[in-house]
Design an enzyme around this catalytic site. Structure first.
Site, PDB file in Angstrom:
ATOM      1  N   ASP A 133      42.192 -34.540 -16.479  1.00  0.00           N
ATOM      2  CA  ASP A 133      42.786 -35.454 -17.435  1.00  0.00           C
ATOM      3  C   ASP A 133      44.192 -35.781 -16.924  1.00  0.00           C
ATOM      4  OD1 ASP A 133      43.220 -36.735 -20.047  1.00  0.00           O
ATOM      5  OD2 ASP A 133      44.521 -35.018 -20.446  1.00  0.00           O
ATOM      6  N   LEU A 134      44.776 -36.882 -17.381  1.00  0.00           N
ATOM      7  CA  LEU A 134      46.122 -37.248 -16.948  1.00  0.00           C
ATOM      8  C   LEU A 134      47.177 -36.908 -18.003  1.00  0.00           C
ATOM      9  CD1 LEU A 134      45.474 -40.741 -15.275  1.00  0.00           C
ATOM     10  CD2 LEU A 134      45.811 -38.538 -14.139  1.00  0.00           C
ATOM     11  N   ASP A 135      47.165 -37.639 -19.125  1.00  0.00           N
ATOM     12  CA  ASP A 135      48.214 -37.506 -20.133  1.00  0.00           C
ATOM     13  C   ASP A 135      48.246 -36.115 -20.759  1.00  0.00           C
ATOM     14  OD1 ASP A 135      48.759 -40.164 -19.696  1.00  0.00           O
ATOM     15  OD2 ASP A 135      47.612 -40.875 -21.428  1.00  0.00           O
ATOM     16  N   ASP A 155      44.006 -30.926 -21.516  1.00  0.00           N
ATOM     17  CA  ASP A 155      44.737 -30.305 -22.613  1.00  0.00           C
ATOM     18  C   ASP A 155      44.041 -30.428 -23.952  1.00  0.00           C
ATOM     19  OD1 ASP A 155      46.497 -32.646 -24.383  1.00  0.00           O
ATOM     20  OD2 ASP A 155      45.485 -33.245 -22.542  1.00  0.00           O
TER      21      ASP A 155
END
Length: 238
Positions: free
Chosen positions: A16-18, A188
């Site tokens: 995941d990025l954010d 996250d």
């Protein structure tokens, strides 16, 4: 590093990025402020637009087209275009205005302060495994110096439904030519990243930088394979 399930063989990692590779909160705050200022200054008819007005447009679009949320970029563009039409701009003016606002949005959205620890960790992991980014959002790794670590980037909308739907997980496995069970997804969010990955057969790593209690978390549905508090902990798997 805390283990909840036996960790199997790993042939690739997806990320995941954010809020996984960087803190996304200040980026979003600044981007929304800059975007609203741009829209207000774009045309006199838009000078009084409030953030709440834009949110109402987004909700109206989602009520009319429930699946639009899978592509947050197009959802935003359509809401902007609708707002400009409602303000009295012509169809051509609204389309051009929405495109200009999205270009401005993209610049700020990817003005991300990526920690050096993230760069170091991804560089180390990429020496051993192919890495892939899987995002529901609209940050662009190429604009924040992260694209060089990833074999490819999958984005909700163009590449399928948003996580926790299985589309992008399956597409990643297909493009990597690997079984789902040999991929470790790192994220996250306990719903989109952990439960989404586990339900389609991908191993899951939950990054928990703020010390939340997994057993008390309202959105905990399925146990991840491992939990980490810092991204750098992943180098222990090398």
């Amino acid at each position: 590093m805390r283990f909840y399930r036996p960790l199997g063989h790993i042939s690739a990692l997806t990320f995941d990025l954010d809020d996984t590779l960087y803190d996304n909160r200040p980026v979003i705050r600044r981007t929304e402020q800059e975007s609203l200022a741009f829209i207000r200054g774009y045309h006199p008819a838009l000078s009084a637009l409030e953030s709440s007005d834009f949110q109402q447009l987004r909700q109206a679009l989602r009520q009319a087209e429930p699946d639009i949320y899978h592509d947050v970029t197009e959802w935003r563009r359509r809401a902007l275009e609708l707002g400009m039409l409602n303000a009295g701009l012509s169809a051509d003016e609204a389309r051009a205005g929405a495109d200009a606002a999205m270009e401005h949005f993209a610049k700020w959205r990817s003005a991300i302060d990526v920690p050096q620890e993230t760069h170091d960790t991804l560089a180390a992991l990429a020496k051993k495994w192919p890495l892939v980014a899987i995002t529901n959002g609209n940050a662009q790794p190429a604009l924040c110096g992260l694209d060089g670590y990833f074999s490819f980037v999958l984005r909700a909308g163009p590449d399928g439904r948003a996580k926790p739907f299985h589309d992008m997980y399956h597409l990643a496995a297909e493009r990597l030519n690997l079984p789902l069970g040999e991929i470790l997804h790192v994220g996250d969010d306990l719903t989109t990243d952990v439960a989404g990955a586990i339900r389609c057969g991908v191993q899951a790593c939950w990054i928990n930088p703020y010390g939340a209690d997994l057993m008390q978390a309202d959105d905990a549905r399925l146990l991840p394979h491992i939990e980490i508090s810092r991204l750098a902990s992943l180098t222990a798997l090398i």
